[in-house]
Design an enzyme around this catalytic site. Sequence first.
Site, mmCIF file in Angstrom:
data_model
loop_
_atom_site.group_PDB
_atom_site.id
_atom_site.type_symbol
_atom_site.label_atom_id
_atom_site.label_comp_id
_atom_site.label_asym_id
_atom_site.label_seq_id
_atom_site.Cartn_x
_atom_site.Cartn_y
_atom_site.Cartn_z
ATOM 1 N N GLY A 129 14.113 -1.754 8.440
ATOM 2 C CA GLY A 129 13.124 -0.797 8.382
ATOM 3 C C GLY A 129 12.335 -1.348 9.417
ATOM 4 C CB ALA A 157 10.004 -6.520 9.678
ATOM 5 C CG HIS A 206 0.020 1.595 -4.979
ATOM 6 N ND1 HIS A 206 -0.892 3.083 -5.327
ATOM 7 C CD2 HIS A 206 -0.298 1.375 -3.646
ATOM 8 C CE1 HIS A 206 -1.879 3.175 -4.223
ATOM 9 N NE2 HIS A 206 -0.962 2.514 -3.220
ATOM 10 N NE ARG A 254 -2.146 -0.856 -2.184
ATOM 11 C CZ ARG A 254 -1.626 -0.379 -1.381
ATOM 12 N NH1 ARG A 254 -0.965 -1.383 -1.148
ATOM 13 N NH2 ARG A 254 -1.629 0.142 -0.300
ATOM 14 N NE ARG A 284 1.244 -4.451 0.972
ATOM 15 C CZ ARG A 284 0.642 -3.353 1.556
ATOM 16 N NH1 ARG A 284 -0.042 -2.818 2.106
ATOM 17 N NH2 ARG A 284 1.567 -1.783 0.571
#
Length: 663
Positions: free
Chosen positions: A42, A44, A266, A337, A461
């Site tokens: 991905g 990262a 989310h 969120r 996050r």
Amino acid sequence: MRLNNKVPPGPLKNKWTNYKSSVSLVAPNNKRRLDIIVVGTGLAGASAAASLGELGYNVQCFTFHDSPRRAHSIAAQGGINAAKNYQNDGDSVYRLFYDTIKGGDYRSREANVYRLAEVSADIIDQCVAQGVPFAREYGGLLENRSFGGVQVSRTFYARGQTGQQLLIGAYQALSRQISTGQVRMYNRHEMLDVVLVDGKARGIIARNLLTGSLERFAAHCVVIATGGYGNVFYLSTNAMGCNVSAAWRTVKKGALMANPCFTQIHPTCIPVSGEYQSKLTLMSESLRNDGRVWVPKKVEDAEAIRNGKKTGLDIPEEDRDYYLERIYPAFGNLVPRDVASRAAKVVCDEGRGVAPTGLAVYLDFKDSTMRYGKARANVLGLNGTGDVEKLGKEVISEKYGNLFQMYEKISGENPYQFPMKIYPAVHYTMGGLWVDYNLETNIPGLFALGEANFSDHGANRLGASALMQGLADGYFVIPYTIGQFLSAEIRTPSFTTDLREFDDAEDAVRERIEILKGIHGNKSVETFHRELGNIMWEYCGMSRTAEGLTKGKELIRNLRKDFYKDVFVPGRIDEYNPELEKALRVADFLEMGELMMEDALDRNESCGGHFREEYKTPEGEAMRNDEAYTYVSAWEWNENGAHKLHKEYLTFENVELKTRSYK
């Protein structure tokens, strides 16, 4: 075990600069002698493998996909944060740092978060140089939009496909290194164990998913960049192949799993429509930029909508409750969120949900459509003569078009005509492998990047920060910090895979596979995964209680016993066998789920995505306990269930600990 976070001394704003100036280096001629394994491709993993290859290290890169471009980073939609202050609205490195610390409810490490904010601007320059097609303003400058939890516009985006475009950029950098031979790419290989030699990570055991054979790979160190564990809930926005196994295998070898209960729900997802579903679909948080969230004020109107007698268009303005704007006037629809998700749950619990299940709220674009339409009509000189609504829809399409197409294909409703229906769903995991400032776990030579580690987001996050962390770790952090370990390894010759430690690790993997294959039960792997997800969502989802967590933990233990008695894995071991792949992953989820329950039970407070019903303010907001719980929970797994908690106490010298308020 004493946790040493290895945060460098000195003022916060100078730590990373001073670190880079004094860190131990590996000379170019010595890099050629050193081997690195990177697991995951991905943002990262791909950026790390490409960067380390560019530096001259010999890199072996692994993905269980048929191509690195299949990594789940490709599904990210809304954007990537960076403190460039292009909008001249007051942004700065410190403000990005502060927003991230506050958004995470003061449960993240200051030094790591400040470094993330520092390197964020470099990420944008890197990606633009790679050709990432970020949205631009009329004058050609890069465009920004707002995301939840902040009061500035710092999010760079490419319509609703930012993750895809960024991954293509990282993939082309990776491909270049593959073409030179500096990176050896192993597609369709899944890591099933890490190999420790004299206590250091020196290799992995991987299964060739096409042939079923177990293969050994050795290196001087191992980098885990395999994403998060959200699929422990079964229904989530993650791709169905996403799993925790690579990270969890390192935990079984002694690595610590940090803050596992910190999972993100989310608020902007397409609601569940039936038992047949195996995953959920994300609608980018960027939509809350222009969409207004509401439900009917009257329960009877909501009932009429649920029964198909009314639609959202039938509810007059005075009978709509724009509840986020009402409760949180300072941030409105752009609250973080966790706050938006809990608020949606509350109004639906009141009986005002608008889907047949009662679990949905509206996300309405009518006002923004008219606002954009009027502005465009003015620009075109069509005042009073242009079709304002049509012009506004064109602007909305330019910003979010592919998201609207996705929604219509899945829901069957035209979001340009009817307001979208959304509801919270499991999305991201803030917990992950414990790492120090170098992104190294407590196992020497084992590093973890991106969502696979815990380090940057605390208990929640902020939107558009996942892409930022993945690329920051891969492009700008690990190329420096991995040298701190490898500088002491330049006299260590390359490892061979005929060591006893590789024999033992491969034997253990083979035994695990044979046990699962030999059960010959009556239930599919999917059945167990779905049941685990139901338990997790019911007892460790949007809200939690001590009683529920205790019950959930026991249910998972019983489910795991049943799994090893009654699971059925068809096919053979020595062939392509996706059911065997799934069985191995679900076996790890069953252990991870138990640890999540235990962590949530241990943390007697509410913070971010961890909401304990016993700990809330009179207004229903999260109530932290800073005196007792200002620490990272780092868990050591124990096979007999007596998991050991290690604590890294967090110190805040640059921000004041205070109750979050978005009102």
